[in-house]
Design a protein around this motif. Structure first.
Motif, short mmCIF file in Angstrom:
data_model
loop_
_atom_site.label_atom_id
_atom_site.label_comp_id
_atom_site.label_asym_id
_atom_site.label_seq_id
_atom_site.Cartn_x
_atom_site.Cartn_y
_atom_site.Cartn_z
N LYS A 72 0.72 -1.32 -0.47
CA LYS A 72 -0.14 -0.45 0.09
C LYS A 72 1.39 0.99 0.12
O LYS A 72 1.79 1.15 0.24
CB LYS A 72 -1.00 0.33 1.19
CG LYS A 72 -2.13 -1.40 1.39
CD LYS A 72 -2.70 -1.15 2.50
CE LYS A 72 -4.03 -1.84 1.99
NZ LYS A 72 -4.95 -1.96 3.65
N LEU A 73 0.22 2.27 -0.16
CA LEU A 73 0.86 3.72 -0.99
C LEU A 73 0.59 4.52 -0.06
O LEU A 73 -0.42 4.86 -0.34
CB LEU A 73 1.03 4.23 -2.29
CG LEU A 73 2.08 5.75 -2.50
CD1 LEU A 73 2.87 5.48 -4.01
CD2 LEU A 73 0.95 6.63 -2.49
N ALA A 74 0.98 5.22 0.07
CA ALA A 74 0.81 6.74 0.95
C ALA A 74 1.71 8.01 1.25
O ALA A 74 3.04 7.56 0.73
CB ALA A 74 0.39 6.59 2.89
N GLU A 106 -5.64 3.79 -0.84
CA GLU A 106 -7.29 4.15 -0.56
C GLU A 106 -6.94 6.10 -0.66
O GLU A 106 -5.67 6.54 0.40
CB GLU A 106 -7.53 3.55 1.11
CG GLU A 106 -7.68 2.26 0.91
CD GLU A 106 -8.03 1.88 2.43
OE1 GLU A 106 -8.90 2.51 3.36
OE2 GLU A 106 -8.38 0.34 2.68
N VAL A 107 -8.30 6.42 -0.88
CA VAL A 107 -8.31 7.74 -0.34
C VAL A 107 -9.66 8.89 -0.79
O VAL A 107 -10.68 7.73 -0.88
CB VAL A 107 -7.89 8.40 -2.15
CG1 VAL A 107 -8.09 8.19 -2.85
CG2 VAL A 107 -7.82 9.91 -2.30
N TRP A 108 -9.94 9.23 0.43
CA TRP A 108 -11.39 9.91 0.43
C TRP A 108 -11.71 10.50 -0.67
O TRP A 108 -11.45 10.83 -1.74
CB TRP A 108 -11.12 10.79 1.58
CG TRP A 108 -10.54 10.71 2.83
CD1 TRP A 108 -9.34 10.62 3.41
CD2 TRP A 108 -11.32 9.50 4.31
NE1 TRP A 108 -9.38 10.05 4.16
CE2 TRP A 108 -10.51 9.58 4.90
CE3 TRP A 108 -12.57 8.65 3.37
CZ2 TRP A 108 -11.36 8.63 6.02
CZ3 TRP A 108 -12.13 8.35 4.88
CH2 TRP A 108 -12.06 7.78 5.75
N GLU A 119 -9.54 3.07 -10.31
CA GLU A 119 -10.67 2.81 -9.08
C GLU A 119 -10.56 1.49 -9.08
O GLU A 119 -11.45 0.69 -10.17
CB GLU A 119 -11.64 3.75 -8.96
CG GLU A 119 -12.67 3.43 -8.41
CD GLU A 119 -13.36 4.46 -8.23
OE1 GLU A 119 -15.14 4.30 -8.09
OE2 GLU A 119 -13.35 5.43 -7.85
N GLU A 120 -10.83 0.70 -7.79
CA GLU A 120 -11.24 -0.85 -8.05
C GLU A 120 -12.75 -0.82 -6.43
O GLU A 120 -13.39 -1.87 -6.95
CB GLU A 120 -10.32 -1.34 -7.15
CG GLU A 120 -8.85 -1.91 -7.96
CD GLU A 120 -7.82 -2.74 -7.62
OE1 GLU A 120 -7.21 -3.04 -7.99
OE2 GLU A 120 -8.08 -3.05 -5.95
N GLY A 121 -12.91 0.06 -6.22
CA GLY A 121 -13.98 -0.08 -5.54
C GLY A 121 -13.79 1.15 -4.57
O GLY A 121 -12.93 1.77 -4.72
N LEU A 180 -10.71 2.68 -3.96
CA LEU A 180 -9.96 1.99 -3.34
C LEU A 180 -9.05 2.08 -4.51
O LEU A 180 -9.97 1.89 -5.88
CB LEU A 180 -10.23 0.75 -2.95
CG LEU A 180 -11.30 0.26 -2.22
CD1 LEU A 180 -11.43 -1.15 -1.60
CD2 LEU A 180 -10.38 1.11 -0.27
N MET A 181 -7.65 2.52 -5.21
CA MET A 181 -7.04 2.32 -6.12
C MET A 181 -6.46 1.57 -6.23
O MET A 181 -5.76 1.10 -4.85
CB MET A 181 -7.08 3.88 -6.19
CG MET A 181 -8.22 4.51 -6.06
SD MET A 181 -7.50 6.19 -6.65
CE MET A 181 -7.84 6.66 -8.41
#
Length: 195
Positions: free
Chosen positions: A107-109, A145-147, A164-166, A183-184
Motif C-alpha cells: 500500500k502507498l501513502a 485508499e483516498v477519501w 479505481e477498484e471500488g 480504493l485504487m
C-alpha cells in the motif's frame, strides 16, 4: 535503520533511482520530523490524511514517520522523505507499507506540505516511488485508499496510473457528513504499459 542524524549525508542517496524531474526521495532524517509532524496535525489538511480531525500533541506523529522509514531490509516496507530538487526543501513523505513477498503487493501513502501542493511534486514523487516499487522491490501491485472528497488527489493518482477498484461506502464521518473511501491500485504491467 535510516540515518536520523543529519540531512547532509543523505543528499546523494539513490542517485538516479530515487530522482524524478522535480523531486528526489531520500531517507528520513531527524530534521524532517518537525515539519512532517506539523503537516500531519494541520487541522486544515488533517481530514485528507485521517478523515477525522482529532487534536494530538505536537511531536506525536514523529514515531509514526520513524517507523514508516526504518528501511531495515527485514520487510519490503520503505519510507522516504520527498525533497524538492530545485530548492533542497523538504516537501513531504512517501511510504510503501504492508508489503508481502508472497503476493508482491504493498500500500502507498503520501503526504505533501501545504506549500508544496499543486505544483506537480506529488505526481513526480508517485512516479519515482512506483519506479522503485516495480524496478527495485519487484512488486506486482501497489494500492492506496483516498477519501472520495479529495478530487485533486484522485486526479493525481489516476495520472500516475492508478485505477479505481471500488469504494468503502460511508466509512468516515467528517464535518457533519459520511464519506466514502476510494480504493485504487496499479499493477506493474499497467504502469509499464502507460510509460
Amino acid at each position: 535503520m535510516a540515518d536520523l542524524t543529519s540531512a547532509d549525508g543523505a543528499r546523494s542517496y539513490g542517485a538516479g533511482l530515487l530522482v524524478g524531474d522535480l523531486v528526489q526521495l531520500r531517507p528520513l532524517v531527524e530534521d524532517d520530523l518537525g515539519l512532517l509532524d506539523a503537516w500531519w496535525h494541520d487541522v486544515a489538511h488533517a481530514p485528507l490524511q485521517r478523515g477525522v480531525v482529532v487534536p494530538r500533541s505536537p511531536g506525536s506523529a514523529s514515531a509514526q514517520f520513524r517507523s514508516w522509514s526504518t528501511n531495515d531490509g527485514k520487510t519490503a516496507d520503505v519510507g522516504f522523505s520527498v525533497v524538492e530538487r530545485s530548492t533542497g526543501d523538504l516537501a513531504g513523505h512517501v511510504t510503501l507499507w504492508g508489503a508481502s513477498w508472497w503476493d508482491r503487493s504493498a500500500k502507498l501513502a503520501i503526504i505533501l506540505g501545504p506549500d508544496h501542493q499543486g505544483r506537480g511534486l506529488g505526481p513526480d514523487a508517485l512516479e519515482v516511488l512506483l519506479r522503485y516499487a516495480f524496478d527495485e522491490l519487484g512488486l506486482h501491485r501497489v494500492s492506496l485508499e483516498v477519501w472520495a472528497f479529495s478530487d485533486r488527489a484522485i486526479a493525481a493518482y489516476r495520472r500516475a496510473g492508478f485505477i479505481e477498484e471500488g469504494r468503502l461506502r460511508e466509512v468516515a464521518f467528517h464535518a457533519g457528513t459520511w464519506h466514502d473511501h476510494v480504493l485504487m491500485a496499479v499493477l506493474e504491467h499497467e504502469w509499464r504499459g502507460r510509460r
